[in-house]
Design an enzyme around this catalytic site. Structure first.
Site, PDB file in Angstrom:
ATOM      1  N   MET A  70     -24.594  34.020 -13.386  1.00 52.14           N
ATOM      2  CA  MET A  70     -25.404  32.989 -12.742  1.00 52.14           C
ATOM      3  C   MET A  70     -26.900  33.272 -12.857  1.00 52.14           C
ATOM      4  SD  MET A  70     -23.020  30.975 -11.761  1.00 52.14           S
ATOM      5  CE  MET A  70     -23.902  29.830 -10.698  1.00 52.14           C
ATOM      6  N   LEU A  72     -28.856  34.744 -10.381  1.00 53.41           N
ATOM      7  CA  LEU A  72     -29.516  34.587  -9.075  1.00 53.41           C
ATOM      8  C   LEU A  72     -30.212  33.236  -8.883  1.00 53.41           C
ATOM      9  CD1 LEU A  72     -31.111  38.101  -8.356  1.00 53.41           C
ATOM     10  CD2 LEU A  72     -29.140  37.064  -7.229  1.00 53.41           C
ATOM     11  N   CYS A 131     -26.784  43.044  -8.322  1.00 53.55           N
ATOM     12  CA  CYS A 131     -26.574  41.872  -9.173  1.00 53.55           C
ATOM     13  C   CYS A 131     -26.534  42.296 -10.637  1.00 53.55           C
ATOM     14  CB  CYS A 131     -27.670  40.839  -8.969  1.00 53.55           C
ATOM     15  SG  CYS A 131     -27.398  39.382 -10.012  1.00 53.55           S
ATOM     16  N   GLY A 223     -12.350  37.724  -8.684  1.00 57.51           N
ATOM     17  CA  GLY A 223     -10.969  37.321  -8.474  1.00 57.51           C
ATOM     18  C   GLY A 223      -9.994  38.473  -8.531  1.00 57.51           C
TER      19      GLY A 223
END
Length: 313
Positions: A70, A72, A131, A223
């Site tokens: 993504m 951030l 991150c 997941g």
């Protein structure tokens, strides 16, 4: 029977919350989380200035989870501070904010802005040291000297209890080294384990192409792929940091995975990929399933089994 959690000066109706990054970017997202049956919620990991993040496609669902890069994307720290100060209904549930400065100086500037809101409202800080998806920015949590610098500077600037979100570790020596750093900072009250497993690569065999655009297709795995690693990290820090809480994050799709996280030592349980897939209605199901497991096992409270995983020594 009770799912209540009493920690950090707050009472949570249950241990469930979103993981920072999922259903928490906009005011509408945060409203939906507040109205859900989660015990708490956390805002999107924010930076000083708003960010659009990495180019799309940057998220891809997989049979056992997800891959994302993504980068951030967020509305900037002032938006989340305004939400915390003026908008959030604290009578519904406590609020966490996640901050992910692109430098230690940026993190310090953000936590200084948060401190008066925390004093007034009780907002809880989760400092993101993990991150994996910002090009050119290594994960702070994999450099223990840099981690120490961040924690020192943030502790001095914020002066209030806070938590940290850590990357997954895979080596016993790294568990020991990370815990030794964290144990030197009494204001660090909780450790969230784990962020996504960084820099996986998923390839579509039909078109022989990666499935996300940023970083040549490299991205963080979430997941079910993450569950055993997440449980190991939760338990490793639960054992090594007895004066701190551990929050579990990774692979929670049902009450059973939540039960395992708590058995490994988790006080709160964060939900990411499954929340992305199912929406906030998932929390009602998770609460029900966890209660059913506790009933079947004769547990009345979470404290009765937290951290009680049995080993074969």
């Amino acid at each position: 029977m009770s799912l209540k959690v009493n920690i950090l000066g707050h009472e949570f109706s249950n241990p469930f919350m979103n993981a920072a990054g999922v259903l928490c970017t906009t005011e509408e997202d945060l409203r939906r989380m507040t109205e859900s049956e989660s015990g708490s919620l956390i805002g999107k990991s924010c930076t000083l200035a708003p960010r659009t993040g990495n180019p799309e496609p940057r998220y891809f669902g997989l049979p056992l989870g997800s891959i994302n890069s993504m980068g951030l994307p967020n509305l900037g720290v002032d938006f989340y501070l305004s939400y915390a100060a003026q908008t959030h209904d604290y009578s519904r549930k406590p609020l966490f904010l996640s901050m992910s400065g692109l430098s230690v100086e940026e993190s310090v500037e953000m936590v200084k802005k948060l401190a008066p809101i925390t004093k007034e409202k009780g907002t809880i800080l989760e400092l993101n040291l993990s991150c994996p998806n910002v090009p050119g920015k290594p994960q702070v949590g994999y450099d223990f000297d840099t981690t120490r610098t961040y924690l020192q500077k943030v502790s001095e600037a914020y002066g209030l209890p806070f938590g940290v979100k850590m990357p997954p570790y895979f080596d016993i020596a790294h568990f020991d080294m990370a815990a030794a750093v964290l144990n030197d900072f009494p204001l660090v009250k909780f450790i969230t384990c784990v962020n996504s497993i960084g820099n996986g690569l998923v390839i579509d065999p039909a078109n022989e192409t990666v499935v996300i655009k940023p970083k040549q297709g490299f991205g963080g795995l979430g997941g079910k792929y993450v569950l055993p690693t997440a449980l190991a990290n939760v338990n490793a820090f639960f054992r090594r940091c007895p004066d701190k809480l551990v929050f579990g994050c990774g692979g929670v799709y049902s009450g059973e995975e939540a039960f395992l996280h708590i058995l490994a030592g988790a006080s709160m349980v964060q939900v990411g990929t499954a929340l992305h897939d199912e929406g906030p209605i998932i929390f009602a199901r998770l609460n029900k399933e966890l209660q059913e497991i506790m009933t079947n096992k004769g547990y009345k409270t979470l404290d009765e089994f937290r951290g009680r995983v049995k080993t074969m020594d």
